[in-house]
Design a protein around this motif. Structure first.
Motif, PDB file in Angstrom:
ATOM      1  N   LEU A   1      41.251  37.162  48.312  1.00  0.00           N
ATOM      2  CA  LEU A   1      41.441  37.866  47.039  1.00  0.00           C
ATOM      3  C   LEU A   1      41.078  36.951  45.874  1.00  0.00           C
ATOM      4  O   LEU A   1      41.313  35.743  45.927  1.00  0.00           O
ATOM      5  CB  LEU A   1      42.892  38.329  46.905  1.00  0.00           C
ATOM      6  CG  LEU A   1      43.402  39.238  48.033  1.00  0.00           C
ATOM      7  CD1 LEU A   1      44.892  39.515  47.859  1.00  0.00           C
ATOM      8  CD2 LEU A   1      42.608  40.528  48.081  1.00  0.00           C
ATOM      9  N   TYR A   2      40.535  37.545  44.809  1.00  0.00           N
ATOM     10  CA  TYR A   2      40.097  36.785  43.636  1.00  0.00           C
ATOM     11  C   TYR A   2      41.019  37.001  42.446  1.00  0.00           C
ATOM     12  O   TYR A   2      41.336  38.144  42.100  1.00  0.00           O
ATOM     13  CB  TYR A   2      38.680  37.205  43.234  1.00  0.00           C
ATOM     14  CG  TYR A   2      37.616  36.669  44.149  1.00  0.00           C
ATOM     15  CD1 TYR A   2      37.044  35.423  43.918  1.00  0.00           C
ATOM     16  CD2 TYR A   2      37.186  37.402  45.239  1.00  0.00           C
ATOM     17  CE1 TYR A   2      36.069  34.929  44.747  1.00  0.00           C
ATOM     18  CE2 TYR A   2      36.207  36.914  46.083  1.00  0.00           C
ATOM     19  CZ  TYR A   2      35.651  35.670  45.836  1.00  0.00           C
ATOM     20  OH  TYR A   2      34.686  35.176  46.669  1.00  0.00           O
ATOM     21  N   LYS A   3      41.389  35.891  41.814  1.00  0.00           N
ATOM     22  CA  LYS A   3      42.181  35.962  40.585  1.00  0.00           C
ATOM     23  C   LYS A   3      41.364  36.707  39.531  1.00  0.00           C
ATOM     24  O   LYS A   3      40.172  36.487  39.386  1.00  0.00           O
ATOM     25  CB  LYS A   3      42.515  34.556  40.095  1.00  0.00           C
ATOM     26  CG  LYS A   3      43.389  34.548  38.871  1.00  0.00           C
ATOM     27  CD  LYS A   3      43.807  33.152  38.500  1.00  0.00           C
ATOM     28  CE  LYS A   3      44.776  33.226  37.348  1.00  0.00           C
ATOM     29  NZ  LYS A   3      45.568  32.031  37.235  1.00  0.00           N
ATOM     30  N   GLY A   4      42.017  37.607  38.815  1.00  0.00           N
ATOM     31  CA  GLY A   4      41.339  38.367  37.776  1.00  0.00           C
ATOM     32  C   GLY A   4      40.687  39.641  38.277  1.00  0.00           C
ATOM     33  O   GLY A   4      40.345  40.505  37.499  1.00  0.00           O
ATOM     34  N   ARG A   5      40.512  39.753  39.588  1.00  0.00           N
ATOM     35  CA  ARG A   5      39.932  40.966  40.156  1.00  0.00           C
ATOM     36  C   ARG A   5      40.938  41.722  41.017  1.00  0.00           C
ATOM     37  O   ARG A   5      41.014  42.940  40.973  1.00  0.00           O
ATOM     38  CB  ARG A   5      38.700  40.629  40.995  1.00  0.00           C
ATOM     39  CG  ARG A   5      38.003  41.866  41.554  1.00  0.00           C
ATOM     40  CD  ARG A   5      36.911  41.539  42.514  1.00  0.00           C
ATOM     41  NE  ARG A   5      37.491  41.257  43.833  1.00  0.00           N
ATOM     42  CZ  ARG A   5      36.792  40.918  44.891  1.00  0.00           C
ATOM     43  NH1 ARG A   5      35.492  40.769  44.793  1.00  0.00           N
ATOM     44  NH2 ARG A   5      37.382  40.696  46.040  1.00  0.00           N
ATOM     45  N   ASP A   6      41.694  40.978  41.812  1.00  0.00           N
ATOM     46  CA  ASP A   6      42.621  41.575  42.766  1.00  0.00           C
ATOM     47  C   ASP A   6      44.061  41.342  42.313  1.00  0.00           C
ATOM     48  O   ASP A   6      44.482  40.192  42.143  1.00  0.00           O
ATOM     49  CB  ASP A   6      42.406  40.968  44.158  1.00  0.00           C
ATOM     50  CG  ASP A   6      40.990  41.200  44.666  1.00  0.00           C
ATOM     51  OD1 ASP A   6      40.560  42.371  44.676  1.00  0.00           O
ATOM     52  OD2 ASP A   6      40.321  40.220  45.044  1.00  0.00           O
ATOM     53  N   ALA A   7      44.810  42.418  42.148  1.00  0.00           N
ATOM     54  CA  ALA A   7      46.177  42.333  41.630  1.00  0.00           C
ATOM     55  C   ALA A   7      47.090  41.475  42.504  1.00  0.00           C
ATOM     56  O   ALA A   7      48.005  40.832  41.996  1.00  0.00           O
ATOM     57  CB  ALA A   7      46.768  43.736  41.476  1.00  0.00           C
ATOM     58  N   ASP A   8      46.851  41.460  43.810  1.00  0.00           N
ATOM     59  CA  ASP A   8      47.721  40.714  44.725  1.00  0.00           C
ATOM     60  C   ASP A   8      47.250  39.287  44.993  1.00  0.00           C
ATOM     61  O   ASP A   8      47.764  38.625  45.900  1.00  0.00           O
ATOM     62  CB  ASP A   8      47.836  41.457  46.059  1.00  0.00           C
ATOM     63  CG  ASP A   8      48.553  42.787  45.902  1.00  0.00           C
ATOM     64  OD1 ASP A   8      49.397  42.898  44.982  1.00  0.00           O
ATOM     65  OD2 ASP A   8      48.267  43.711  46.684  1.00  0.00           O
ATOM     66  N   ALA A   9      46.274  38.796  44.235  1.00  0.00           N
ATOM     67  CA  ALA A   9      45.769  37.435  44.446  1.00  0.00           C
ATOM     68  C   ALA A   9      46.893  36.419  44.243  1.00  0.00           C
ATOM     69  O   ALA A   9      47.791  36.608  43.418  1.00  0.00           O
ATOM     70  CB  ALA A   9      44.618  37.144  43.496  1.00  0.00           C
ATOM     71  N   ASP A  10      46.833  35.343  45.009  1.00  0.00           N
ATOM     72  CA  ASP A  10      47.829  34.268  44.934  1.00  0.00           C
ATOM     73  C   ASP A  10      47.794  33.627  43.539  1.00  0.00           C
ATOM     74  O   ASP A  10      46.768  33.060  43.146  1.00  0.00           O
ATOM     75  CB  ASP A  10      47.516  33.226  46.009  1.00  0.00           C
ATOM     76  CG  ASP A  10      48.548  32.120  46.122  1.00  0.00           C
ATOM     77  OD1 ASP A  10      49.358  31.936  45.192  1.00  0.00           O
ATOM     78  OD2 ASP A  10      48.538  31.432  47.160  1.00  0.00           O
ATOM     79  N   PRO A  11      48.880  33.692  42.775  1.00  0.00           N
ATOM     80  CA  PRO A  11      48.881  33.129  41.421  1.00  0.00           C
ATOM     81  C   PRO A  11      48.761  31.600  41.393  1.00  0.00           C
ATOM     82  O   PRO A  11      48.437  31.028  40.354  1.00  0.00           O
ATOM     83  CB  PRO A  11      50.224  33.592  40.832  1.00  0.00           C
ATOM     84  CG  PRO A  11      51.081  33.890  42.006  1.00  0.00           C
ATOM     85  CD  PRO A  11      50.170  34.328  43.112  1.00  0.00           C
ATOM     86  N   ALA A  12      48.987  30.937  42.532  1.00  0.00           N
ATOM     87  CA  ALA A  12      48.872  29.479  42.576  1.00  0.00           C
ATOM     88  C   ALA A  12      47.429  29.020  42.826  1.00  0.00           C
ATOM     89  O   ALA A  12      47.160  27.824  42.876  1.00  0.00           O
ATOM     90  CB  ALA A  12      49.797  28.917  43.659  1.00  0.00           C
TER      91      ALA A  12
END
Length: 184
Positions: free
Chosen positions: A67-78
C-alpha cells in the motif's frame, strides 16, 4: 553572431546539499513500521567505472502490504514511502526502510515488490528513473515492467542480498552492465 556552446554549468547539479536534504530523509520507514526492516545500499558508477559523489538518489515505495501513503487509506503510517539521500565521497548511498509488498499493476496484474528510483547527478541534463527489485520475489516473472524490458535488461534491475537485512544495488549510468532506465 556568436554561437553559444553548452557547458557543464548547464547540466544538473551537484548542488543538492544546500537545502534539499535533512538527516532523516534517508529513513523511509520508522522503527514501528510493519514488515521486514532492511537497509537498501549501493553505489553510483559512471560510464568509465568511476564512483559518482554528490548525486541525489530518491526512492518511492509501498509499505510491507503493498500500500502507498497518500493513495491507500490503510497504508502503514510509519512508512513515509519516499526518501532521498546524496551519494557520499565514495559514491555510496543508503536508505533505512522496510521491504515493500507486491502491489496492483494494470488490469489484474501484480507488480513485484520494488523501489522506484529517481536520480539527479552532475553531467545529467535531466532526472533518470529506474527500479530496484529483490531477487527472491515470486512476482518477478509476471511483473509488467520487467517483462517489457526483456530478460537481459531486467537482470540489471535486480538487487542482491549481502546479508539478511541488507539489499545491495549498484546503479551503472552507462557502459557494460548499465542499469536499464525507464521513460519518465
Amino acid at each position: 553572431m556568436t554561437r553559444l556552446t553548452p557547458t557543464a554549468a548547464q547540466t544538473v547539479g551537484p548542488f543538492y546539499s544546500y537545502g534539499l536534504l535533512t538527516e532523516e530523509d534517508c529513513v523511509v520507514a520508522g522503527p514501528t513500521a510493519l514488515g521486514r526492516h532492511i537497509k537498501l545500499v549501493g553505489k553510483l558508477i559512471n560510464r568509465d567505472g568511476n564512483l559518482c559523489r554528490d548525486a541525489l538518489i530518491e526512492i518511492w515505495q509501498a509499505d510491507a502490504a503493498g500500500l502507498y501513503k497518500g493513495r491507500d487509506a490503510d497504508a502503514d503510517p510509519a512508512v513515509k514511502g519516499f526518501g532521498r539521500t546524496l551519494t557520499d565521497e565514495n559514491g555510496s548511498f543508503e536508505f533505512q526502510t522496510v521491504l515493500p509488498g507486491a502491489c496492483p499493476g494494470s488490469g489484474n496484474s501484480w507488480q513485484a515488490p520494488h523501489f522506484a528510483v529517481g536520480l539527479f547527478a552532475g553531467g545529467l541534463t535531466r532526472r533518470v528513473v529506474t527500479r530496484i527489485y529483490t531477487p527472491d520475489s515470486a512476482e518477478l516473472e509476471d511483473d509488467e515492467v520487467l517483462t517489457q524490458l526483456g530478460k537481459e535488461a531486467a537482470k540489471t534491475l535486480i538487487g542482491r542480498w549481502v546479508s539478511e537485512n541488507t539489499l545491495e544495488f549498484d546503479i551503472r549510468l552507462a557502459g557494460e552492465g548499465a542499469t536499464a532506465f525507464l521513460q519518465d
